[in-house]
Design a protein around this motif. Structure first.
Motif, PDB file in Angstrom:
ATOM      1  N   LEU A 142      -8.878   1.061   2.471  1.00  6.77           N
ATOM      2  CA  LEU A 142      -8.398   0.781   3.828  1.00  6.77           C
ATOM      3  C   LEU A 142      -6.935   0.371   3.833  1.00  6.77           C
ATOM      4  O   LEU A 142      -6.164   0.748   4.727  1.00  6.77           O
ATOM      5  CB  LEU A 142      -9.272  -0.324   4.431  1.00  6.77           C
ATOM      6  N   ALA A 143      -6.524  -0.378   2.818  1.00  6.72           N
ATOM      7  CA  ALA A 143      -5.143  -0.862   2.737  1.00  6.72           C
ATOM      8  C   ALA A 143      -4.136   0.286   2.704  1.00  6.72           C
ATOM      9  O   ALA A 143      -3.009   0.144   3.171  1.00  6.72           O
ATOM     10  CB  ALA A 143      -4.964  -1.758   1.521  1.00  6.72           C
ATOM     11  N   PHE A 144      -4.546   1.428   2.168  1.00  2.00           N
ATOM     12  CA  PHE A 144      -3.627   2.562   2.068  1.00  2.00           C
ATOM     13  C   PHE A 144      -3.740   3.534   3.237  1.00  2.00           C
ATOM     14  O   PHE A 144      -3.006   4.510   3.293  1.00  2.00           O
ATOM     15  CB  PHE A 144      -3.825   3.288   0.731  1.00  2.00           C
ATOM     16  N   THR A 145      -4.654   3.257   4.168  1.00  2.00           N
ATOM     17  CA  THR A 145      -4.819   4.161   5.310  1.00  2.00           C
ATOM     18  C   THR A 145      -4.505   3.505   6.640  1.00  2.00           C
ATOM     19  O   THR A 145      -3.952   4.146   7.523  1.00  2.00           O
ATOM     20  CB  THR A 145      -6.254   4.736   5.353  1.00  2.00           C
ATOM     21  N   ASP A 146      -4.845   2.237   6.817  1.00  3.04           N
ATOM     22  CA  ASP A 146      -4.640   1.561   8.106  1.00  3.04           C
ATOM     23  C   ASP A 146      -4.355   0.088   7.833  1.00  3.04           C
ATOM     24  O   ASP A 146      -5.271  -0.688   7.579  1.00  3.04           O
ATOM     25  CB  ASP A 146      -5.895   1.736   8.976  1.00  3.04           C
ATOM     26  N   LEU A 147      -3.091  -0.273   7.926  1.00  9.34           N
ATOM     27  CA  LEU A 147      -2.649  -1.620   7.567  1.00  9.34           C
ATOM     28  C   LEU A 147      -3.331  -2.698   8.410  1.00  9.34           C
ATOM     29  O   LEU A 147      -3.800  -3.707   7.876  1.00  9.34           O
ATOM     30  CB  LEU A 147      -1.127  -1.706   7.724  1.00  9.34           C
ATOM     31  N   ASP A 148      -3.406  -2.490   9.713  1.00  7.75           N
ATOM     32  CA  ASP A 148      -4.002  -3.515  10.568  1.00  7.75           C
ATOM     33  C   ASP A 148      -5.511  -3.617  10.379  1.00  7.75           C
ATOM     34  O   ASP A 148      -6.064  -4.726  10.368  1.00  7.75           O
ATOM     35  CB  ASP A 148      -3.651  -3.269  12.045  1.00  7.75           C
ATOM     36  N   ALA A 149      -6.185  -2.498  10.215  1.00  9.17           N
ATOM     37  CA  ALA A 149      -7.628  -2.536   9.942  1.00  9.17           C
ATOM     38  C   ALA A 149      -7.882  -3.232   8.607  1.00  9.17           C
ATOM     39  O   ALA A 149      -8.839  -4.010   8.466  1.00  9.17           O
ATOM     40  CB  ALA A 149      -8.219  -1.129   9.934  1.00  9.17           C
ATOM     41  N   ALA A 150      -7.020  -2.981   7.634  1.00 14.32           N
ATOM     42  CA  ALA A 150      -7.147  -3.640   6.332  1.00 14.32           C
ATOM     43  C   ALA A 150      -6.900  -5.141   6.469  1.00 14.32           C
ATOM     44  O   ALA A 150      -7.592  -5.945   5.842  1.00 14.32           O
ATOM     45  CB  ALA A 150      -6.174  -3.027   5.330  1.00 14.32           C
ATOM     46  N   GLY A 204     -16.892  -5.458  -2.033  1.00 14.52           N
ATOM     47  CA  GLY A 204     -16.105  -4.889  -0.944  1.00 14.52           C
ATOM     48  C   GLY A 204     -14.665  -4.569  -1.298  1.00 14.52           C
ATOM     49  O   GLY A 204     -13.912  -4.059  -0.474  1.00 14.52           O
ATOM     50  N   ILE A 205     -14.256  -4.843  -2.546  1.00 14.54           N
ATOM     51  CA  ILE A 205     -12.860  -4.619  -2.945  1.00 14.54           C
ATOM     52  C   ILE A 205     -12.477  -3.144  -2.857  1.00 14.54           C
ATOM     53  O   ILE A 205     -11.367  -2.816  -2.426  1.00 14.54           O
ATOM     54  CB  ILE A 205     -12.555  -5.187  -4.356  1.00 14.54           C
ATOM     55  N   ASP A 206     -13.368  -2.234  -3.221  1.00 13.93           N
ATOM     56  CA  ASP A 206     -13.030  -0.803  -3.182  1.00 13.93           C
ATOM     57  C   ASP A 206     -12.761  -0.349  -1.752  1.00 13.93           C
ATOM     58  O   ASP A 206     -11.806   0.397  -1.502  1.00 13.93           O
ATOM     59  CB  ASP A 206     -14.140   0.042  -3.816  1.00 13.93           C
ATOM     60  N   ARG A 207     -13.585  -0.799  -0.819  1.00 14.85           N
ATOM     61  CA  ARG A 207     -13.381  -0.461   0.594  1.00 14.85           C
ATOM     62  C   ARG A 207     -12.044  -1.024   1.083  1.00 14.85           C
ATOM     63  O   ARG A 207     -11.276  -0.346   1.762  1.00 14.85           O
ATOM     64  CB  ARG A 207     -14.522  -1.004   1.454  1.00 14.85           C
TER      65      ARG A 207
END
Length: 190
Positions: free
Chosen positions: A146-154, A139-142
């Motif tokens: 996500l970390a670079f698109t939506d901080l809270d979702a990440a 799951g690291i790639d996901r």
């Protein structure tokens, strides 16, 4: 406060080679996330570098230092003293590295368990610790994406990942992780 190169020199002498490489990776990832989310890049780099400044200390030393700094140790931390490296790291960053910026200190203190109402820098460092180039897990790639698109979702995904990991190991769950996850979910529903 010491500049980046001064921190780099000092940490290279006190951390193991593996921990030092990890800290360099967190610093790099924190800088990249800081650019993405409009946070001071130098502050993110230094925070990423310092986040594990207390990580090499033994359980006994962590417990002794927590007492010396008047840090209240909860039941989970008493059973798993390694968790104290984060709040103690904030104290060491202040004492040994001259850090007085409250955002940097919060980010260091919360980089392991997370918590409620984390500042953007704290979220960045928490995530950078999860996604730095040396990390590999399902799951690291996901999570990196996500970390670079939506901080809270990440953050939610990282909290979930952390909870699964801790449960798999049969360890105690720190209440700050649950509080942080619940807080983010409540903020989403407002």
């Amino acid at each position: 406060m010491m500049d980046y190169n001064q921190v780099l020199d000092k940490l290279s002498q006190v951390l193991s080679a593996k921990r030092f490489q990890h800290s360099l990776g967190v610093s790099q990832s924190a800088a990249e996330l800081a650019i993405q989310f409009g946070v001071d890049v130098e502050k993110a780099k230094v925070t990423g570098l310092l986040h594990d400044c207390a990580r090499g200390l033994s359980s006994n030393i962590l417990l002794q230092m927590a007492e010396a700094f008047a840090i209240v140790v909860n039941d989970v931390e008493h059973c798993q003293p390694v968790l104290l490296h984060a709040p103690l790291g904030a104290h060491l960053a202040r004492k040994e590295y001259g850090v007085d910026d409250p955002q940097i200190l919060q980010a260091i203190a919360l980089h392991t368990t997370g918590g409620r109402d984390m500042a953007t820098l704290a979220k960045i460092v928490y995530l950078a610790d999860c996604i730095e180039p040396g990390r590999e897990f399902p799951g690291i790639d996901r999570l990196r994406s996500l970390a670079f698109t939506d901080l809270d979702a990440a953050m939610l995904a990282a909290f979930d990942q952390s909870l699964h990991y801790v449960i798999e190991l049969g360890l105690l769950i720190h209440p700050a992780t649950i509080e942080g996850r619940n807080y983010l979910l409540q903020q989403q529903n407002k």
